[in-house]
Design a protein around this motif. Structure first.
Motif, PDB file in Angstrom:
ATOM      1  N   HIS A 125       0.812  -1.220   0.000  1.00  0.00           N
ATOM      2  CA  HIS A 125       0.000   0.000   0.000  1.00  0.00           C
ATOM      3  C   HIS A 125       0.853   1.281   0.000  1.00  0.00           C
ATOM      4  O   HIS A 125       0.439   2.302   0.557  1.00  0.00           O
ATOM      5  N   HIS A 126       2.052   1.217  -0.597  1.00  0.00           N
ATOM      6  CA  HIS A 126       2.858   2.434  -0.749  1.00  0.00           C
ATOM      7  C   HIS A 126       2.742   2.957  -2.179  1.00  0.00           C
ATOM      8  O   HIS A 126       2.564   2.176  -3.113  1.00  0.00           O
ATOM      9  N   GLU A 127       2.888   4.275  -2.311  1.00  0.00           N
ATOM     10  CA  GLU A 127       2.766   4.914  -3.625  1.00  0.00           C
ATOM     11  C   GLU A 127       3.910   4.483  -4.557  1.00  0.00           C
ATOM     12  O   GLU A 127       5.014   4.223  -4.094  1.00  0.00           O
ATOM     13  N   ILE A 285      21.876   9.047   8.793  1.00  0.00           N
ATOM     14  CA  ILE A 285      20.853   9.535   9.723  1.00  0.00           C
ATOM     15  C   ILE A 285      19.492   9.073   9.203  1.00  0.00           C
ATOM     16  O   ILE A 285      19.130   9.349   8.055  1.00  0.00           O
ATOM     17  N   LYS A 286      18.781   8.327  10.027  1.00  0.00           N
ATOM     18  CA  LYS A 286      17.460   7.827   9.632  1.00  0.00           C
ATOM     19  C   LYS A 286      16.445   8.946   9.841  1.00  0.00           C
ATOM     20  O   LYS A 286      16.363   9.539  10.916  1.00  0.00           O
ATOM     21  N   VAL A 287      15.697   9.215   8.807  1.00  0.00           N
ATOM     22  CA  VAL A 287      14.712  10.299   8.866  1.00  0.00           C
ATOM     23  C   VAL A 287      13.321   9.685   8.902  1.00  0.00           C
ATOM     24  O   VAL A 287      13.020   8.752   8.155  1.00  0.00           O
ATOM     25  N   SER A 288      12.500  10.213   9.797  1.00  0.00           N
ATOM     26  CA  SER A 288      11.135   9.729   9.909  1.00  0.00           C
ATOM     27  C   SER A 288      10.234  10.950   9.997  1.00  0.00           C
ATOM     28  O   SER A 288      10.515  11.880  10.772  1.00  0.00           O
ATOM     29  N   CYS A 289       9.187  10.997   9.208  1.00  0.00           N
ATOM     30  CA  CYS A 289       8.330  12.197   9.163  1.00  0.00           C
ATOM     31  C   CYS A 289       6.857  11.837   9.345  1.00  0.00           C
ATOM     32  O   CYS A 289       6.416  10.793   8.902  1.00  0.00           O
TER      33      CYS A 289
HETATM   34  P1  5GP Z   1       8.619   5.162   9.792  1.00  0.00           P
HETATM   35  O1  5GP Z   1       8.722   6.612  10.012  1.00  0.00           O
HETATM   36  O2  5GP Z   1       7.633   4.530  10.700  1.00  0.00           O
HETATM   37  O3  5GP Z   1       9.942   4.476   9.739  1.00  0.00           O
HETATM   38  O4  5GP Z   1       8.033   4.990   8.321  1.00  0.00           O
HETATM   39  C1  5GP Z   1       6.846   5.616   7.955  1.00  0.00           C
HETATM   40  C2  5GP Z   1       6.493   5.280   6.541  1.00  0.00           C
HETATM   41  O5  5GP Z   1       7.490   5.776   5.668  1.00  0.00           O
HETATM   42  C3  5GP Z   1       6.407   3.800   6.305  1.00  0.00           C
HETATM   43  O6  5GP Z   1       5.192   3.538   5.638  1.00  0.00           O
HETATM   44  C4  5GP Z   1       7.570   3.455   5.445  1.00  0.00           C
HETATM   45  O7  5GP Z   1       7.197   2.562   4.465  1.00  0.00           O
HETATM   46  C5  5GP Z   1       8.016   4.762   4.839  1.00  0.00           C
HETATM   47  N1  5GP Z   1       9.482   4.846   4.909  1.00  0.00           N
HETATM   48  C6  5GP Z   1      10.248   4.901   6.021  1.00  0.00           C
HETATM   49  N2  5GP Z   1      11.552   4.970   5.724  1.00  0.00           N
HETATM   50  C7  5GP Z   1      11.633   4.960   4.376  1.00  0.00           C
HETATM   51  C8  5GP Z   1      12.729   5.003   3.441  1.00  0.00           C
HETATM   52  O8  5GP Z   1      13.913   5.071   3.802  1.00  0.00           O
HETATM   53  N3  5GP Z   1      12.403   4.976   2.132  1.00  0.00           N
HETATM   54  C9  5GP Z   1      11.109   4.916   1.692  1.00  0.00           C
HETATM   55  N4  5GP Z   1      10.878   4.905   0.380  1.00  0.00           N
HETATM   56  N5  5GP Z   1      10.069   4.877   2.527  1.00  0.00           N
HETATM   57  C10 5GP Z   1      10.312   4.895   3.852  1.00  0.00           C
END
Ligand code: 5GP
Ligand code: MN
Length: 347
Positions: A125-127, A285-289
């Protein structure tokens, strides 16, 4: 009434592929979340009940917080059992790809995956899926891969194969991907699916407590510290960000999963519509939004962090120092200030 949404021709192809296969691998994205691991385990239970030789192979370890589900010990972790994982991937006639749609998301496993002659089936279910799958079942509008998997089983007339273990695994993914049915869960059909899963009589509260409400003391203290000392508000542009360096993580004996949910917290503040959380990992650095409303963190992560995800939840990577990462967030804020519509999606 749960409407069929998957093209019948695709369902027929899937049925034929299943009929012709014995060895099946199920895989999901790196750092598996509840949806990734829930859908993988559920499908594994079901395929085994169908008589298949099914295995779950994950690119890396399942976070400890999610290791409570039955079947978890059976999972082959690529980074820990590379030879076994490669053999399974090589021998498989089918590989199910759950909750991811780009090679990047399976990391070190990508080469073995690409080399395998197996038919690759996407359920996600990802774009914008990458064009690397032989059969594609992609519905970005759905709450979770677990919801989509239920719908696939419905159309395959295989709901009878959902036993208690599979039902609770599917529930886990639907629950975690919607923040316990807070966001992304307005479709009434979700609750019809839940009603059907609940008839398998699992302990819903136990799943919630284990997956979403169990924290170590260190983890709670780390989250408190992050909010107290490391949260920066950007009131001009409705944003907020939090950073945590390796040193800070070490101080709180950080374990994988300890910052889960932290990125959502600033959204509770009136006026904050988007949040960027940056955590220093070994190589980057892992980014989460997260965002609310029509601010697209998917586009933001796409543009700045080699990533993506969904409208309101996305992630990516930053390669550079934490100082540079913060400078880039301030740069993004500046761009939004100059163009407030930058990441606003109008439908
Ligand atoms: P989370 O912030 O919980 O790690 O990820 C939130 C959403 O962003 C998840 O649905 C995940 O699939 C997508 N996502 C997280 N990290 C990445 C990344 O590095 N690349 C991509 N394409 N999507 C990501
Ligand atoms: Mn998901």
């Amino acid at each position: 009434m749960i409407r069929p949404i998957i093209n019948e021709e695709i369902i027929n192809r899937l049925r034929a592929l299943l009929n012709g296969a014995k060895q099946v691998v199920i895989t999901c994205h790196l750092s598996p979340d509840g949806d990734a691991v829930g859908s993988s385990l559920a499908l594994c239970h079901i395929l085994r009940r169908l008589g298949k030789d099914a295995s779950v192979v994950t690119p890396d370890m399942v976070p400890r917080a999610l290791q409570f589900l039955p079947g978890m010990r059976d999972i082959t972790v690529y980074t820990q059992q590379e030879a076994r994982a490669k053999r399974l991937i090589d021998d498989a006639q089918l590989i199910f790809c759950l909750d991811f749609n780009t090679l990047r998301r399976i990391d070190k496993m990508a080469d073995a995956f690409t080399a395998s002659a197996a038919t690759k089936i996407l359920i996600d279910h990802h774009e914008d899926p990458e064009d690397i799958f032989d059969l594609q079942i992609s519905f970005p509008e759905l709450s979770s891969t677990c919801e989509l998997l239920y719908r696939v089983l419905l159309q395959l007339h295989m709901l009878n194969l959902i036993d208690r273990d599979a039902a609770q695994a599917l529930y886990l993914g639907m629950m975690t991907d919607t923040g316990n049915f807070t966001y992304g869960s307005d479709n009434p059909e979700i609750y019809e699916i839940l009603a059907s899963l609940m008839r398998r009589r699992f302990d819903k509260q136990w799943i919630y407590n284990m997956a979403m409400n169990t924290f170590s003391a260190d983890c709670l203290r780390l989250q408190g510290y992050a909010i107290d000392k490391k949260m920066e508000l950007l009131p001009d542009v409705g944003g907020a960000f939090i950073t945590l360096t390796r040193q800070e993580l070490k101080q709180y004996h950080y374990r994988k999963g300890d910052t889960e949910g932290l990125v959502n917290k600033p959204l509770a503040i009136p006026g904050v519509d988007w949040v960027i959380f940056m955590r220093e990992d070994a190589d980057y650095i892992k980014v989460s939004c997260r965002s609310q409303g029509n601010f697209s963190v998917n586009e933001l992560c796409n543009k700045y962090f080699h990533g993506g995800g969904h409208l309101n939840a996305a992630g990516g990577e930053y390669h550079g120092s934490m100082e540079e990462a913060v400078a880039s967030v301030l740069e993004i804020a500046n761009e939004i200030k100059n163009n407030p519509e930058l990441f606003i999606i109008t439908k």
